[in-house]
Design a protein around this motif. Structure first.
Motif, PDB file in Angstrom:
ATOM      1  N   GLN A  78     -13.535  26.223  48.811  1.00 20.49           N
ATOM      2  CA  GLN A  78     -14.267  25.040  48.384  1.00 20.49           C
ATOM      3  C   GLN A  78     -15.374  25.466  47.425  1.00 20.49           C
ATOM      4  O   GLN A  78     -16.290  26.187  47.783  1.00 20.49           O
ATOM      5  N   TRP A  93     -14.963  18.971  47.961  1.00 23.05           N
ATOM      6  CA  TRP A  93     -14.941  17.822  48.875  1.00 23.05           C
ATOM      7  C   TRP A  93     -14.930  16.492  48.136  1.00 23.05           C
ATOM      8  O   TRP A  93     -14.393  15.513  48.629  1.00 23.05           O
ATOM      9  N   ASN A  94     -15.477  16.440  46.926  1.00 25.59           N
ATOM     10  CA  ASN A  94     -15.602  15.177  46.182  1.00 25.59           C
ATOM     11  C   ASN A  94     -14.527  15.010  45.117  1.00 25.59           C
ATOM     12  O   ASN A  94     -14.672  14.187  44.227  1.00 25.59           O
ATOM     13  N   LEU A  98     -14.293  16.928  55.228  1.00 29.60           N
ATOM     14  CA  LEU A  98     -13.075  16.508  54.543  1.00 29.60           C
ATOM     15  C   LEU A  98     -11.851  17.103  55.230  1.00 29.60           C
ATOM     16  O   LEU A  98     -10.872  16.391  55.487  1.00 29.60           O
ATOM     17  N   CYS A 120      -7.852  16.697  45.023  1.00 30.72           N
ATOM     18  CA  CYS A 120      -7.918  17.738  46.054  1.00 30.72           C
ATOM     19  C   CYS A 120      -7.598  17.146  47.421  1.00 30.72           C
ATOM     20  O   CYS A 120      -6.889  17.749  48.229  1.00 30.72           O
ATOM     21  N   ARG A 121      -8.117  15.970  47.663  1.00 29.57           N
ATOM     22  CA  ARG A 121      -7.892  15.270  48.936  1.00 29.57           C
ATOM     23  C   ARG A 121      -6.392  15.056  49.163  1.00 29.57           C
ATOM     24  O   ARG A 121      -5.890  15.210  50.274  1.00 29.57           O
ATOM     25  N   GLU A 122      -5.672  14.720  48.113  1.00 30.50           N
ATOM     26  CA  GLU A 122      -4.226  14.508  48.216  1.00 30.50           C
ATOM     27  C   GLU A 122      -3.472  15.830  48.354  1.00 30.50           C
ATOM     28  O   GLU A 122      -2.437  15.891  49.016  1.00 30.50           O
ATOM     29  N   ALA A 154     -10.876  13.728  44.267  1.00 26.35           N
ATOM     30  CA  ALA A 154      -9.801  12.882  44.797  1.00 26.35           C
ATOM     31  C   ALA A 154      -8.438  13.577  44.771  1.00 26.35           C
ATOM     32  O   ALA A 154      -7.705  13.523  45.767  1.00 26.35           O
ATOM     33  N   TRP A 191     -10.899  24.036  45.508  1.00 26.56           N
ATOM     34  CA  TRP A 191     -11.021  22.586  45.677  1.00 26.56           C
ATOM     35  C   TRP A 191     -12.473  22.227  45.918  1.00 26.56           C
ATOM     36  O   TRP A 191     -13.328  23.089  46.056  1.00 26.56           O
ATOM     37  N   ASP A 206     -11.338  15.142  58.377  1.00 28.23           N
ATOM     38  CA  ASP A 206     -10.854  13.786  58.085  1.00 28.23           C
ATOM     39  C   ASP A 206      -9.372  13.767  57.732  1.00 28.23           C
ATOM     40  O   ASP A 206      -8.646  12.844  58.087  1.00 28.23           O
ATOM     41  N   LEU A 207      -8.939  14.793  57.006  1.00 25.67           N
ATOM     42  CA  LEU A 207      -7.545  14.872  56.574  1.00 25.67           C
ATOM     43  C   LEU A 207      -6.623  15.425  57.659  1.00 25.67           C
ATOM     44  O   LEU A 207      -5.406  15.402  57.507  1.00 25.67           O
TER      45      LEU A 207
END
Length: 133
Positions: free
Chosen positions: A58, A30-31, A69, A35-37, A33, A28, A72-73
């Motif tokens: 990462q 950090w930038n 990230l 991956c964030r989900e 989207a 994944w 934050d998650l």
């Protein structure tokens, strides 16, 4: 590879750490989207499936942004490592996309490479179990 995230320390030889047990490696950035989900899905699946080692890698140069990230998650138990020098992708002959999930057999051989995001635990479970069947 060095660990990312709060409470994680040290470096790891990823190949040695994953040997002897089926494993899932999620690459994944950090930038990314999707991956964030996906990261919370991976954390939940890993907690429910202790028979499979699950780690994140990462694939970006900013270790600080990767750690931020995860924080934050609220992803606290999903172990991730920093690969700022692109060591993992070439070894596993991965396409240059994120997210990408690699399912490894206990002997370390690649069962399947899944270049897509998983949006549910059930979807991830079906893909991993299908690859290991």
């Amino acid at each position: 590879l060095p660990c990312l995230g709060a409470g994680q320390q040290g470096e790891i030889d990823l190949g040695a750490a994953l040997a002897g047990k089926p494993a899932v490696v999620n690459v994944w950035a950090w930038n990314c989207a999707p991956c964030r989900e996906e990261l919370p899905v991976l954390e939940e699946w890993a907690a429910a499936n202790p028979d499979v080692r699950v780690v994140g890698v990462q694939a970006a140069t900013s270790e600080a942004r990767g750690s931020a990230l995860l924080e934050d998650l609220g992803v606290e138990t999903f172990v991730s490592y920093q690969d700022g020098f692109d060591a993992v992708g070439p070894v596993l002959e991965l396409p240059r996309v994120v997210p990408i999930t690699v399912v490894l057999r206990a002997d370390g051989s690649v069962a399947e490479v899944l270049p897509r995001a998983f949006d549910s635990v059930d979807d991830l479970d079906a893909a991993v179990r299908g690859a290991l069947a």
